[in-house]
Structures are given as structure tokens and as C-alpha cells.
Write a protein that holds these residues in place. Structure first.
Motif, PDB file in Angstrom:
ATOM      1  N   HIS A 110       0.826  -1.204   0.000  1.00 54.27           N
ATOM      2  CA  HIS A 110       0.000   0.000   0.000  1.00 54.27           C
ATOM      3  C   HIS A 110       0.864   1.259   0.000  1.00 54.27           C
ATOM      4  CE1 HIS A 110      -2.670   3.151   1.775  1.00 54.27           C
ATOM      5  NE2 HIS A 110      -3.418   2.725   0.783  1.00 54.27           N
ATOM      6  N   ASP A 111       2.003   1.223   0.681  1.00 50.68           N
ATOM      7  CA  ASP A 111       2.919   2.370   0.659  1.00 50.68           C
ATOM      8  C   ASP A 111       3.409   2.630  -0.764  1.00 50.68           C
ATOM      9  OD1 ASP A 111       2.692   2.636   3.422  1.00 50.68           O
ATOM     10  OD2 ASP A 111       4.408   1.340   3.802  1.00 50.68           O
ATOM     11  N   PHE A 112       3.688   1.547  -1.490  1.00 53.41           N
ATOM     12  CA  PHE A 112       4.142   1.690  -2.878  1.00 53.41           C
ATOM     13  C   PHE A 112       3.039   2.302  -3.745  1.00 53.41           C
ATOM     14  CE2 PHE A 112       4.840   0.253  -7.209  1.00 53.41           C
ATOM     15  CZ  PHE A 112       6.189   0.512  -7.397  1.00 53.41           C
ATOM     16  N   VAL A 113       1.800   1.828  -3.565  1.00 53.59           N
ATOM     17  CA  VAL A 113       0.674   2.375  -4.331  1.00 53.59           C
ATOM     18  C   VAL A 113       0.474   3.852  -4.000  1.00 53.59           C
ATOM     19  CG1 VAL A 113      -1.841   2.272  -4.591  1.00 53.59           C
ATOM     20  CG2 VAL A 113      -0.488   0.172  -4.641  1.00 53.59           C
ATOM     21  N   SER A 114       0.611   4.209  -2.732  1.00 48.05           N
ATOM     22  CA  SER A 114       0.458   5.612  -2.338  1.00 48.05           C
ATOM     23  C   SER A 114       1.521   6.490  -2.990  1.00 48.05           C
ATOM     24  CB  SER A 114       0.534   5.738  -0.814  1.00 48.05           C
ATOM     25  OG  SER A 114      -0.535   5.054  -0.201  1.00 48.05           O
ATOM     26  N   ALA A 115       2.754   5.977  -3.066  1.00 46.50           N
ATOM     27  CA  ALA A 115       3.820   6.732  -3.712  1.00 46.50           C
ATOM     28  C   ALA A 115       3.560   6.872  -5.211  1.00 46.50           C
ATOM     29  CB  ALA A 115       5.166   6.056  -3.464  1.00 46.50           C
ATOM     30  N   ALA A 116       3.034   5.807  -5.836  1.00 47.80           N
ATOM     31  CA  ALA A 116       2.700   5.880  -7.262  1.00 47.80           C
ATOM     32  C   ALA A 116       1.595   6.909  -7.501  1.00 47.80           C
ATOM     33  CB  ALA A 116       2.272   4.507  -7.765  1.00 47.80           C
ATOM     34  N   ARG A 117       0.634   6.971  -6.573  1.00 49.51           N
ATOM     35  CA  ARG A 117      -0.432   7.982  -6.675  1.00 49.51           C
ATOM     36  C   ARG A 117       0.163   9.392  -6.623  1.00 49.51           C
ATOM     37  NH1 ARG A 117      -3.599   6.275  -2.788  1.00 49.51           N
ATOM     38  NH2 ARG A 117      -5.257   5.511  -4.155  1.00 49.51           N
ATOM     39  N   ASN A 118       1.072   9.613  -5.702  1.00 50.55           N
ATOM     40  CA  ASN A 118       1.683  10.939  -5.581  1.00 50.55           C
ATOM     41  C   ASN A 118       2.517  11.292  -6.809  1.00 50.55           C
ATOM     42  OD1 ASN A 118       0.562  11.293  -3.040  1.00 50.55           O
ATOM     43  ND2 ASN A 118       2.355  10.477  -1.965  1.00 50.55           N
ATOM     44  N   ALA A 119       3.131  10.278  -7.429  1.00 51.03           N
ATOM     45  CA  ALA A 119       3.945  10.514  -8.630  1.00 51.03           C
ATOM     46  C   ALA A 119       3.085  10.779  -9.858  1.00 51.03           C
ATOM     47  CB  ALA A 119       4.855   9.317  -8.879  1.00 51.03           C
ATOM     48  N   ARG A 120       1.809  10.364  -9.812  1.00 51.69           N
ATOM     49  CA  ARG A 120       0.870  10.565 -10.924  1.00 51.69           C
ATOM     50  C   ARG A 120       1.429  10.073 -12.249  1.00 51.69           C
ATOM     51  NH1 ARG A 120      -3.637  13.185  -9.314  1.00 51.69           N
ATOM     52  NH2 ARG A 120      -4.295  13.195 -11.504  1.00 51.69           N
ATOM     53  N   GLY A 121       1.967   8.864 -12.230  1.00 52.15           N
ATOM     54  CA  GLY A 121       2.408   8.243 -13.471  1.00 52.15           C
ATOM     55  C   GLY A 121       3.779   8.650 -13.947  1.00 52.15           C
ATOM     56  N   SER A 122       4.482   9.453 -13.178  1.00 48.36           N
ATOM     57  CA  SER A 122       5.821   9.881 -13.584  1.00 48.36           C
ATOM     58  C   SER A 122       6.872   8.967 -12.947  1.00 48.36           C
ATOM     59  CB  SER A 122       6.079  11.332 -13.175  1.00 48.36           C
ATOM     60  OG  SER A 122       5.253  12.206 -13.906  1.00 48.36           O
ATOM     61  N   GLY A 123       7.274   7.948 -13.681  1.00 49.96           N
ATOM     62  CA  GLY A 123       8.350   7.083 -13.214  1.00 49.96           C
ATOM     63  C   GLY A 123       7.943   5.987 -12.273  1.00 49.96           C
ATOM     64  N   SER A 124       6.647   5.772 -12.052  1.00 51.89           N
ATOM     65  CA  SER A 124       6.173   4.725 -11.153  1.00 51.89           C
ATOM     66  C   SER A 124       5.048   3.942 -11.814  1.00 51.89           C
ATOM     67  CB  SER A 124       5.662   5.314  -9.837  1.00 51.89           C
ATOM     68  OG  SER A 124       6.702   5.921  -9.108  1.00 51.89           O
ATOM     69  N   ALA A 125       5.062   2.609 -11.629  1.00 45.74           N
ATOM     70  CA  ALA A 125       4.031   1.761 -12.218  1.00 45.74           C
ATOM     71  C   ALA A 125       3.906   0.485 -11.402  1.00 45.74           C
ATOM     72  CB  ALA A 125       4.360   1.423 -13.672  1.00 45.74           C
TER      73      ALA A 125
END
Length: 235
Positions: A110-125
Motif C-alpha cells: 500500500h505504501d508503494f501504491v500511495s507513492a505511485a499515486r503521488n507521482a501521478r504516473g511519472s516514473g512509477s508503475a
């Protein structure tokens, strides 16, 4: 609940001409406080599938150490690294990207998903792969998301930047069916969280069949409800 490519396009707030290239998706909204329970249930139901993640992080060249990677940020989440990349930008930032096989039962997912949300698709998937899919093929498709992260560091602005970002994400999502993966996309918590899982019909059918009848954390809202509140997918 299954949604079609048009509904996915509306949740992305993309122009209508892009929708035909998008895959269908599973609609899994949740109140933000319930999202960890939802994600834990998905990890248990789909635990036999490969879960893979891309993360990108930045640090100034002047920092004593480079940016930390998956293992240091999310203890116990990464089962193994499948690729990594690093570079230094002309503006003096060190960039570190890592692609890894993830443990869907980890409490750090869930921490990883939260970080991906904050990145808004920039460099995280984040993606779930079919049993016969190649992690290397997903890796190749996800390099478009890495390029989005690099665009955030400069080079384009305004409408040009928005178009480039959208085309990179569209390239990734359009590859999902042929590459055998389902992209796990977080909603933006405006006001609902949860996930949209976008991929080919065959993989979505299998994933749907493995879900419990009473999936914990699901919110009783439609995609239209989210869009009407100016919410959407954090991409």
C-alpha cells in the motif's frame, strides 16, 4: 465491476480520440481509509500471479548519497530486481529507477501504491502479469513511464509536456493486452481512492473470477460519480 475503454478514458480526463486505444478495466473504488484492506484482499486473491513494480527517485548531486531504492524504501516488498537504471541530469539531479518482482502479501504494498499515486504516473508503475506473460515484456512497455519521470525534470512545458505525458501513458496502457499484463492504477483520492485494473479481456476475466463475492473495502460509487466530482485516475 467491469468498465469499458470509454469509461477509462473519462476517468483519465483524456481527449475522446484516445479512448479507442485503451483497454477495458476492473472498477475497484474505495474510501481512502479502506484502501489498505482492499489491496490486501487483492494481493491474497491474486497471489499466484506475478506482481511487478517500477519506482523512480531523485536526489541532488550534492547529497552525500544517491536516492534509496526499493529495498531501502519498502522493506520486504521486492522479491528480486529485474532491471535498474541511473543517470545524472544536466540540472544536477541523480535519478535512480528500479524494476522489481513484488510480494503482493507485503504490508508495504500500500505504501508503494500511495507513492505511485503521488507521482501521478511519472516514473512509477504497478502491474499484475498473466501466468504466461514475460516480465521483460512488461519492463519494455513500462519504459514509457520511466520517460514520463524524466520529462518531469525539464525539457518540455505547457501543452507540449501534457501531450508527451499522455502519449507515454497511452503507449503503456495500449500495450497491456498484447503484453499480458494488467496495469494497477490508483484513483486520486478526490474524494475516492481505490484502484482501476486495466488490461486485456482474458486476463481481466481470470482476475475477476478469483475475487471473493464480498470484496472488503469496496465503495458503492460509479465512475460517473468520481468524474462528476472532478476526480479520476492518478496518472
Amino acid at each position: 465491476m467491469r468498465i469499458d475503454s470509454d469509461a477509462l478514458g473519462r476517468l483519465l480526463h483524456w481527449p475522446e480520440h484516445t479512448w479507442q486505444s485503451l483497454p477495458p478495466a476492473l472498477w475497484l473504488p474505495a474510501d481512502p481509509d479502506d484502501e489498505p484492506r482492499l489491496l490486501a484482499s487483492l494481493g491474497a486473491a491474486w497471489g499466484s500471479f506475478g506482481w511487478y513494480g517500477l519506482g523512480s527517485w531523485f536526489a541532488p548531486v550534492s547529497a552525500p548519497e544517491g536516492p534509496a531504492g526499493l529495498a531501502d524504501r519498502y522493506d520486504g516488498l521486492a522479491r528480486e530486481l529485474i532491471a535498474e537504471a541511473s543517470l545524472t541530469t544536466p540540472r544536477g539531479l541523480r535519478v535512480r529507477s528500479e524494476w522489481g518482482a513484488l510480494d503482493p502479501g507485503s504490508g508495504r504494498l500500500h505504501d508503494f501504491v500511495s507513492a505511485a499515486r503521488n507521482a501521478r504516473g511519472s516514473g512509477s508503475a504497478l502491474a499484475v502479469l498473466a501466468h504466461d506473460a514475460s516480465a521483460r515484456t512488461w519492463y519494455a512497455a513500462s519504459t514509457a513511464i520511466l520517460h514520463r519521470g524524466l520529462l518531469a525534470l525539464g525539457g518540455l512545458a505547457g501543452d507540449d509536456r501534457g501531450l508527451a505525458d499522455r502519449n507515454a501513458s497511452l503507449s503503456y496502457l495500449a500495450a497491456a493486452d498484447a503484453a499480458g499484463f494488467a496495469a494497477v492504477l490508483p484513483l486520486d483520492n478526490h474524494p475516492w481512492g481505490g484502484l482501476v485494473v486495466a488490461g486485456g479481456e482474458d486476463l481481466l476475466t481470470v482476475l475477476t473470477g478469483l475475487l471473493p463475492d464480498d470484496l472488503p473495502g469496496i465503495a458503492d460509487v460509479t465512475p460517473q460519480d468520481v468524474v462528476s466530482r472532478a476526480g479520476g485516475i492518478a496518472v
